[in-house]
Each structure stands twice: as C-alpha cells, then as structure tokens.
Design an enzyme around this catalytic site. Structure first.
Site, PDB file in Angstrom:
ATOM      1  N   ILE A  21       0.829  -1.211   0.000  1.00 11.36           N
ATOM      2  CA  ILE A  21       0.000   0.000   0.000  1.00 11.36           C
ATOM      3  C   ILE A  21       0.865   1.263   0.000  1.00 11.36           C
ATOM      4  O   ILE A  21       0.345   2.368   0.061  1.00 11.36           O
ATOM      5  CB  ILE A  21      -0.998   0.025   1.181  1.00 11.36           C
ATOM      6  CG1 ILE A  21      -0.269   0.064   2.522  1.00 11.36           C
ATOM      7  CG2 ILE A  21      -1.957  -1.123   1.099  1.00 11.36           C
ATOM      8  CD1 ILE A  21      -1.216   0.245   3.696  1.00 11.36           C
ATOM      9  N   SER A  22       2.185   1.086  -0.116  1.00 17.32           N
ATOM     10  CA  SER A  22       3.071   2.253  -0.175  1.00 17.32           C
ATOM     11  C   SER A  22       2.786   3.158  -1.376  1.00 17.32           C
ATOM     12  O   SER A  22       2.810   4.389  -1.234  1.00 17.32           O
ATOM     13  CB  SER A  22       4.535   1.807  -0.173  1.00 17.32           C
ATOM     14  OG  SER A  22       4.867   1.235   1.074  1.00 17.32           O
ATOM     15  N   LYS A  71      16.492  -5.536   2.467  1.00 17.50           N
ATOM     16  CA  LYS A  71      16.883  -4.487   3.423  1.00 17.50           C
ATOM     17  C   LYS A  71      18.346  -4.599   3.859  1.00 17.50           C
ATOM     18  O   LYS A  71      18.978  -3.580   4.159  1.00 17.50           O
ATOM     19  CB  LYS A  71      15.979  -4.532   4.664  1.00 17.50           C
ATOM     20  CG  LYS A  71      14.571  -4.032   4.424  1.00 17.50           C
ATOM     21  CD  LYS A  71      13.782  -4.029   5.723  1.00 17.50           C
ATOM     22  CE  LYS A  71      12.436  -3.355   5.550  1.00 17.50           C
ATOM     23  NZ  LYS A  71      11.715  -3.207   6.825  1.00 17.50           N
ATOM     24  N   TYR A 229      -1.360  -4.692  11.096  1.00 10.16           N
ATOM     25  CA  TYR A 229      -2.500  -3.811  10.800  1.00 10.16           C
ATOM     26  C   TYR A 229      -3.607  -4.532  10.028  1.00 10.16           C
ATOM     27  O   TYR A 229      -4.669  -3.957   9.781  1.00 10.16           O
ATOM     28  CB  TYR A 229      -2.041  -2.555  10.039  1.00 10.16           C
ATOM     29  CG  TYR A 229      -1.411  -2.810   8.692  1.00 10.16           C
ATOM     30  CD1 TYR A 229      -2.185  -2.862   7.529  1.00 10.16           C
ATOM     31  CD2 TYR A 229      -0.050  -2.986   8.571  1.00 10.16           C
ATOM     32  CE1 TYR A 229      -1.602  -3.095   6.300  1.00 10.16           C
ATOM     33  CE2 TYR A 229       0.543  -3.200   7.345  1.00 10.16           C
ATOM     34  CZ  TYR A 229      -0.238  -3.256   6.213  1.00 10.16           C
ATOM     35  OH  TYR A 229       0.348  -3.485   4.989  1.00 10.16           O
ATOM     36  N   GLY A 250      -0.661  -1.499  13.807  1.00 13.47           N
ATOM     37  CA  GLY A 250       0.528  -1.198  13.016  1.00 13.47           C
ATOM     38  C   GLY A 250       0.330  -0.281  11.830  1.00 13.47           C
ATOM     39  O   GLY A 250       1.302   0.053  11.144  1.00 13.47           O
TER      40      GLY A 250
END
Length: 284
Positions: A21-22, A71, A229, A250
């Site tokens: 959803i970014s 990451k 979330y 979240g």
C-alpha cells in the site's frame, strides 16, 4: 496526478511487493503537496538489485524504499548509512542526495511517531519478538533514551537472538534483557513494570492467536502496540482494550515510516492526517 518530463520517480523494491500500500500512501502525498513525483512498486529478483540501485542515480530518482528480502542486501551498494540503519543492520529507505546514495531505516521513528502522546525517553519497554521490525524499534528506542528493554522470544530463538543484542551493547553501551516467552511469571513481572508493551511478531495475523497468555494482568498506565495492521484489531489488541489499556495497531507505523521517507526525499511534510483518514477507510 501530473506526469511530464520533469516527474521524479520513487519506488518500493521487494519480492513479493505487488500487494504493497506504499504507492497509495506516497502518490496521495505527492498530489497533496503539489510535488511532481510518482511512486511505483518494483518486484525484482536478487540478481537485479545492483542494477536497480544504479537506476536511482541513472534516472535521478528521489530514491527507493526496500522491504524483504533486500533491506540487508542493499547495504554494500550504498555510499553512507544513517546511525539507526547502521545499528539495525538494515535499510528501508535510500535517498539520492546529488548522486550520493544514503541508507536510512525509518521503521523505528515511524513506530514511535504513531504512539499518541508518548515518548520513550526514560521509559521501560517490553518487546515481543526479535525480527526485522523488532530490531528497528529496539535501535530507535536506544537512540531515543529508553531506560530499560526486555525482549521476549521463544526459547528456541534465544541463541539466534543473542548475538544481535550483544552487538547492540558493543555499539551503544546499552544492555537489553533477553527472556524466554515460555516463562510466564517473568513475562508478567516485566510487563508489570513497563510503560510500553509491543508485539513485533507475526502472531495475530490469523485473527485468532495472541503472543501472550490471556491471564497476564496489565498495569493501568501501560500503552500496548501491535505492528500488525491486518486485521485492524488483532486478538492481542482486543485483549489489551478489554483490560482498559490504550492500544495501537501497526497501520500508524506504516504511515509514519512512509512520512519520514517522504520528508527525506522531498523536504516536505507528508499530510499524515489526511492520508490516515483514507487508510482507515480502506482497511478498517
């Protein structure tokens, strides 16, 4: 949204990532702040990571966000790391500063910004889990002046978790207490003296399970947070609220870590209240 020859790109890079959803958050922010930018999701293979990083410079992008599994893998290709990224050993945001690529980790800052009227400085925290999200919360708490941290993991994960906590102590001088989640009396004792209890595990994503036994008694002033979330209210949060404790999911962490990245890229504040409204309508 305005798209022309001057539009600058940003992207989230991971695998898988099409569910993210970014893009929803950042494209709303570009539009609301009248910034000529566009944000997309790039699902890439590990073999394409070097070229993807090179494209940040090549196309004069704002930068990228990263999620698993990249990451940590991205770090060798960057020019510099922020303090928190170095402590965590992971990067979720790369900023293109005139061709210099700087790695940040905004997850921890995003987490603490989403907690209403709460500052971690001088406080005690109990943290469940020791994965990527937990590490970012841990490191940021130490940087922000937390007084005590108790980390609980399953006993089978103790050996794997300890080296990271030892490394943190070497770098910061701060000793984190590591405990086994199975020892309920110890868990109760640590929670009883805490100001903040955080579930940084994936337990509860099924909408049925909780990371702690229901017979744990929470102190009245304890703030409870979950990094999950979806579902919007996990059994863990439901249980905390049933005891009268304030509880936060979240989604705020997701929004505020994005807001930190957006400000690093653009120098502008993300209109978080406006976007929060859209997010809660979408996910509640």
């Amino acid at each position: 949204m305005k798209l022309d020859g001057y539009t600058r790109l940003a992207a989230v890079v991971a695998n898988p990532i099409k569910h993210s959803i970014s893009p929803f958050i950042h494209n709303r922010a570009f539009e609301a702040t009248d910034t000529n930018g566009a944000y997309v999701a790039w699902e890439i293979e590990a073999s394409d990571l070097v070229e993807t990083v090179a494209n940040i410079r090549r196309y004069q992008m704002f930068g990228i966000n990263l999620s698993m599994p990249y990451k940590e893998q991205v770090i060798p290709y960057l020019d510099k790391l922020s303090d928190e990224a170095r402590l965590i050993g992971a990067v979720n945001t790369v900023v293109n500063e005139n061709g210099n690529l700087i790695g940040y980790n905004t997850d921890g800052k995003g987490f603490f910004k989403c907690l209403p009227s709460f500052t971690i400085s001088g406080k005690k925290m109990t943290l469940l889990g020791a994965g990527g999200a937990a590490k970012s919360i841990l490191a940021q708490a130490i940087l922000d002046g937390v007084s005590q941290i108790s980390v609980f993991v399953r006993s089978v994960s103790m050996e794997k978790t300890r080296p990271y906590l030892d490394k943190l102590q070497e770098q910061t001088g701060f000793k984190v207490d590591l405990c086994a989640l199975e020892y309920v009396s110890e868990l109760q004792a640590r929670i009883a003296e805490s100001d903040l209890l955080v579930n940084a595990t994936s337990v509860g994503m099924d909408g049925q399970s909780s990371p702690v036994p229901e017979n744990i008694v929470l102190p009245e002033t304890l703030l409870v947070a979950d990094i999950i979330y979806q579902p919007f209210e996990t059994p863990f949060l439901k249980w905390a609220r049933s005891q009268g404790n304030p509880a936060v999911n979240g989604l705020g962490m997701l929004l505020y870590q994005a807001a930190e990245a957006f400000q690093l890229w653009t120098g502008k504040e993300m209109p978080t209240e406006e976007i929060w409204q859209s997010l809660t309508e979408k996910y509640q």
